[in-house]
Design an enzyme around this catalytic site. Sequence first.
Site, PDB file in Angstrom:
ATOM      1  N   LYS A 199       0.860  -1.181   0.000  1.00  0.00           N
ATOM      2  CA  LYS A 199       0.000   0.000   0.000  1.00  0.00           C
ATOM      3  C   LYS A 199       0.892   1.225   0.000  1.00  0.00           C
ATOM      4  O   LYS A 199       1.644   1.464   0.949  1.00  0.00           O
ATOM      5  CB  LYS A 199      -0.910  -0.006   1.225  1.00  0.00           C
ATOM      6  CG  LYS A 199      -1.781   1.235   1.318  1.00  0.00           C
ATOM      7  CD  LYS A 199      -2.790   1.141   2.435  1.00  0.00           C
ATOM      8  CE  LYS A 199      -3.620   2.402   2.496  1.00  0.00           C
ATOM      9  NZ  LYS A 199      -4.559   2.387   3.614  1.00  0.00           N
ATOM     10  N   LYS A 251      -2.178  -1.625  -3.843  1.00  0.00           N
ATOM     11  CA  LYS A 251      -3.010  -0.427  -3.833  1.00  0.00           C
ATOM     12  C   LYS A 251      -2.166   0.826  -3.927  1.00  0.00           C
ATOM     13  O   LYS A 251      -1.166   0.895  -3.217  1.00  0.00           O
ATOM     14  CB  LYS A 251      -3.778  -0.449  -2.511  1.00  0.00           C
ATOM     15  CG  LYS A 251      -4.621   0.731  -2.214  1.00  0.00           C
ATOM     16  CD  LYS A 251      -5.215   0.560  -0.862  1.00  0.00           C
ATOM     17  CE  LYS A 251      -6.074   1.757  -0.599  1.00  0.00           C
ATOM     18  NZ  LYS A 251      -6.656   1.745   0.693  1.00  0.00           N
TER      19      LYS A 251
HETATM   20  C1  PBG Z   1      -6.947   3.559   5.408  1.00  0.00           C
HETATM   21  C2  PBG Z   1      -7.462   3.455   4.014  1.00  0.00           C
HETATM   22  C3  PBG Z   1      -7.356   4.419   3.012  1.00  0.00           C
HETATM   23  C4  PBG Z   1      -7.955   3.877   1.880  1.00  0.00           C
HETATM   24  C5  PBG Z   1      -8.419   2.627   2.217  1.00  0.00           C
HETATM   25  N1  PBG Z   1      -8.070   2.363   3.538  1.00  0.00           N
HETATM   26  C6  PBG Z   1      -6.862   5.800   3.070  1.00  0.00           C
HETATM   27  C7  PBG Z   1      -5.486   6.091   3.433  1.00  0.00           C
HETATM   28  O1  PBG Z   1      -4.614   5.225   3.529  1.00  0.00           O
HETATM   29  O2  PBG Z   1      -5.263   7.274   3.635  1.00  0.00           O
HETATM   30  C8  PBG Z   1      -8.040   4.546   0.550  1.00  0.00           C
HETATM   31  C9  PBG Z   1      -9.105   4.058  -0.358  1.00  0.00           C
HETATM   32  C10 PBG Z   1      -9.313   4.895  -1.551  1.00  0.00           C
HETATM   33  O3  PBG Z   1      -8.622   5.906  -1.797  1.00  0.00           O
HETATM   34  O4  PBG Z   1     -10.216   4.550  -2.325  1.00  0.00           O
HETATM   35  N2  PBG Z   1      -7.789   2.942   6.342  1.00  0.00           N
END
Ligand code: PBG
Length: 326
Positions: A199, A251
């Site tokens: 991520k 992601k």
């Molecule tokens: C954190 C989380 C995020 C997203 C999913 N889980 C945001 C982040 O890391 O700031 C992003 C999902 C998206 O942008 O569609 N719990």
Amino acid sequence: MPPEYPAARPRRLRRTPALRRLAASTSVRASDLVLPMVVKEGIAQPQPVPSMPGVVQHTRDSLRKAAAEAVAAGVGGLMVFGIPAVKDSRGSAADDPDGIVQQALADLVAEVGDATVLMTDLCLDEYTDHGHCGLLTDTGEVDNDATLERYASIAVAQARAGAHVVGPSGMMDGQVAAIRRSLDQAGFGQVAICAYSAKYASAFYGPFRDAAECAPRFGDRSAYQQDPSARDALHEVMLDVGEGADIVMIKPALPYLDVVAQAAAASPVPVAAYQVSGEYAMAHAAAANGWLDLDAVVAETLTAIRRAGASIILTYWAVEAARRFG
Ligand code: PBG
């Protein structure tokens, strides 16, 4: 000099729709798609998210209805995010048995049961008043191991409420192992873990932070999410597999298809890719200006993500795409 009549003529298989269909090797199926959904405590009406046309913060009731529609469209799963009415420094609402996600899960179990896969985002940023994904030290850093204890407890609360799969998204080291141990000890050995393994600290999460009200109040997430220029993705994926991840996720999706392909080549477990809020918002904004054909972009990007090797795709277009692809 090229021969006048080359033997190989790739265009032969492109001549008619039937030939192209026969020659296709990548498909998108409804059952590959997971719809991310946000449910907010204490609102009377669903709230539209301006930067994500068509996406709302759900009430418990509208979540139930939207989930039933998604299941009728054949989506493979739902990924539920919660926004509590009250936030504090340790994100207490996240593992409260009466917390918003636990209540929403119970609703979904009653509404759709095992007809789809109920997944939960397992993180703290929607629940903490500072907006970071973990507990903070006195100096304002995210404390890895103290956060693991919170994640372990949230996992059990979500499993108890009916999650089939929990999705740790906070990028703490050792989070999969800590959650696996805690689920097993609490008698939830059958609950699976979809690890957000690679991520990235991405600007493409911007619209989601409006949707989930989870932007950090200070600093950013670069000290725990991955650096886009580092080559640590496969390491993260293999660590998670070793810790017991049942699914590994990459992601965002489109800017990281190289990482999806690497993970798909190396991972013994299914690979998921998350087409995030910024990818969605970008296409909608361009389409609203008449600059892109939205349906074509949806089909093309989902196909590209599958072609890179993802077996599962999280996308805010899951319902429309499921209806289209079947
Ligand atoms: C954190 C989380 C995020 C997203 C999913 N889980 C945001 C982040 O890391 O700031 C992003 C999902 C998206 O942008 O569609 N719990």
